[in-house]
Design a protein around this motif. Structure first.
Motif, PDB file in Angstrom:
ATOM      1  N   GLU A  46      21.270 -14.949  52.012  1.00 50.92           N
ATOM      2  CA  GLU A  46      20.514 -15.920  51.213  1.00 50.92           C
ATOM      3  C   GLU A  46      20.385 -15.466  49.763  1.00 50.92           C
ATOM      4  O   GLU A  46      20.560 -16.257  48.842  1.00 50.92           O
ATOM      5  CB  GLU A  46      19.137 -16.182  51.834  1.00 50.92           C
ATOM      6  CG  GLU A  46      19.203 -16.927  53.155  1.00 50.92           C
ATOM      7  CD  GLU A  46      19.978 -18.242  53.060  1.00 50.92           C
ATOM      8  OE1 GLU A  46      19.672 -19.067  52.167  1.00 50.92           O
ATOM      9  OE2 GLU A  46      20.893 -18.449  53.887  1.00 50.92           O
ATOM     10  N   TRP A  47      20.074 -14.213  49.551  1.00 52.18           N
ATOM     11  CA  TRP A  47      19.985 -13.692  48.188  1.00 52.18           C
ATOM     12  C   TRP A  47      21.331 -13.817  47.489  1.00 52.18           C
ATOM     13  O   TRP A  47      21.410 -14.185  46.311  1.00 52.18           O
ATOM     14  CB  TRP A  47      19.513 -12.232  48.214  1.00 52.18           C
ATOM     15  CG  TRP A  47      19.387 -11.627  46.855  1.00 52.18           C
ATOM     16  CD1 TRP A  47      18.328 -11.739  45.998  1.00 52.18           C
ATOM     17  CD2 TRP A  47      20.367 -10.829  46.177  1.00 52.18           C
ATOM     18  NE1 TRP A  47      18.590 -11.062  44.828  1.00 52.18           N
ATOM     19  CE2 TRP A  47      19.843 -10.492  44.909  1.00 52.18           C
ATOM     20  CE3 TRP A  47      21.633 -10.365  46.510  1.00 52.18           C
ATOM     21  CZ2 TRP A  47      20.527  -9.722  43.987  1.00 52.18           C
ATOM     22  CZ3 TRP A  47      22.333  -9.592  45.596  1.00 52.18           C
ATOM     23  CH2 TRP A  47      21.779  -9.276  44.353  1.00 52.18           C
ATOM     24  N   CYS A  48      22.397 -13.527  48.211  1.00 54.18           N
ATOM     25  CA  CYS A  48      23.744 -13.583  47.610  1.00 54.18           C
ATOM     26  C   CYS A  48      24.102 -14.993  47.139  1.00 54.18           C
ATOM     27  O   CYS A  48      24.860 -15.139  46.180  1.00 54.18           O
ATOM     28  CB  CYS A  48      24.786 -13.074  48.597  1.00 54.18           C
ATOM     29  SG  CYS A  48      24.753 -11.277  48.779  1.00 54.18           S
ATOM     30  N   LYS A  49      23.534 -16.001  47.771  1.00 51.79           N
ATOM     31  CA  LYS A  49      23.801 -17.378  47.343  1.00 51.79           C
ATOM     32  C   LYS A  49      23.318 -17.626  45.913  1.00 51.79           C
ATOM     33  O   LYS A  49      23.790 -18.546  45.256  1.00 51.79           O
ATOM     34  CB  LYS A  49      23.138 -18.370  48.298  1.00 51.79           C
ATOM     35  CG  LYS A  49      23.830 -18.438  49.641  1.00 51.79           C
ATOM     36  CD  LYS A  49      23.096 -19.384  50.584  1.00 51.79           C
ATOM     37  CE  LYS A  49      23.762 -19.386  51.945  1.00 51.79           C
ATOM     38  NZ  LYS A  49      23.020 -20.235  52.910  1.00 51.79           N
ATOM     39  N   THR A  50      22.399 -16.795  45.432  1.00 53.24           N
ATOM     40  CA  THR A  50      21.879 -16.934  44.060  1.00 53.24           C
ATOM     41  C   THR A  50      22.682 -16.102  43.058  1.00 53.24           C
ATOM     42  O   THR A  50      22.385 -16.130  41.872  1.00 53.24           O
ATOM     43  CB  THR A  50      20.402 -16.489  43.994  1.00 53.24           C
ATOM     44  OG1 THR A  50      20.314 -15.071  44.174  1.00 53.24           O
ATOM     45  CG2 THR A  50      19.553 -17.208  45.032  1.00 53.24           C
ATOM     46  N   GLN A  51      23.679 -15.383  43.542  1.00 54.79           N
ATOM     47  CA  GLN A  51      24.465 -14.476  42.709  1.00 54.79           C
ATOM     48  C   GLN A  51      25.845 -15.075  42.403  1.00 54.79           C
ATOM     49  O   GLN A  51      26.268 -16.045  43.035  1.00 54.79           O
ATOM     50  CB  GLN A  51      24.611 -13.129  43.417  1.00 54.79           C
ATOM     51  CG  GLN A  51      23.283 -12.437  43.704  1.00 54.79           C
ATOM     52  CD  GLN A  51      22.474 -12.238  42.443  1.00 54.79           C
ATOM     53  OE1 GLN A  51      22.941 -11.608  41.500  1.00 54.79           O
ATOM     54  NE2 GLN A  51      21.260 -12.790  42.406  1.00 54.79           N
ATOM     55  N   LYS A  54      28.267 -15.718  45.391  1.00 59.94           N
ATOM     56  CA  LYS A  54      27.715 -16.694  46.337  1.00 59.94           C
ATOM     57  C   LYS A  54      27.758 -16.273  47.805  1.00 59.94           C
ATOM     58  O   LYS A  54      27.373 -17.035  48.677  1.00 59.94           O
ATOM     59  CB  LYS A  54      28.399 -18.069  46.196  1.00 59.94           C
ATOM     60  CG  LYS A  54      28.344 -18.647  44.804  1.00 59.94           C
ATOM     61  CD  LYS A  54      26.921 -18.907  44.391  1.00 59.94           C
ATOM     62  CE  LYS A  54      26.865 -19.565  43.017  1.00 59.94           C
ATOM     63  NZ  LYS A  54      25.581 -19.417  42.383  1.00 59.94           N
TER      64      LYS A  54
END
Length: 147
Positions: A46-51, A54
């Motif tokens: 989920e955090w990676c989706k903001t990076q 993705k």
């Protein structure tokens, strides 16, 4: 496979390629546990989706480990690893990517220890799309045939 290949027998620009290996979520989870690297880049979808990427990326050290393991299908009985130089992670590797390596003899030189030479292998690691994802130099200490 074991071989006996002395310093004098290595040729510059000689190449070999490995088979492929697909990176799995299990690889990433196990590597995190073994290394202690639980950074969210590897573990938190989920955090990676903001990076920018993705999605989760494999640890660079995991890719290095897998890539060098791929090259170990040929074991030279008269050489040993002296070290690694110029390690770079060029592009991220994701869960489901398949990597393979190409090894090219890029340098040969004398060693201060009599009876030995240094052979440098350029290790290039590619993903399934042929994109370079990692590169390093593997330096070998190799027995000379005639010392």
């Amino acid at each position: 496979m074991g071989i006996t290949k002395y310093f004098e027998e290595f040729e510059l620009n000689e190449k070999r390629s490995t088979g492929g290996r697909t990176v799995t979520e299990t690889d990433i989870v196990m590597h995190a546990g073994q290394s202690g690297d639980f950074f969210p880049h590897h573990m938190d979808e989920e955090w990676c989706k903001t990076q920018p990427f993705k999605k989760r990326i494999a640890h660079g050290t995991l890719i290095f480990t897998i890539a060098i393991g791929l090259t170990a299908h040929v074991i030279n009985e008269v050489s040993m690893t002296y070290g690694y130089d110029r390690l770079r992670f060029i592009k991220p590797v994701f869960i489901g990517d398949t990597i393979k390596a190409t090894v090219t003899i890029s340098d040969k030189k004398e060693h201060k220890k009599p009876g030995y030479g240094l052979v440098t292998e350029l290790v290039e690691v590619f993903n399934q799309s042929g994109e370079l994802v990692m590169i390093c130099e593997h330096v070998l200490l190799v027995h000379k045939k005639e010392s």
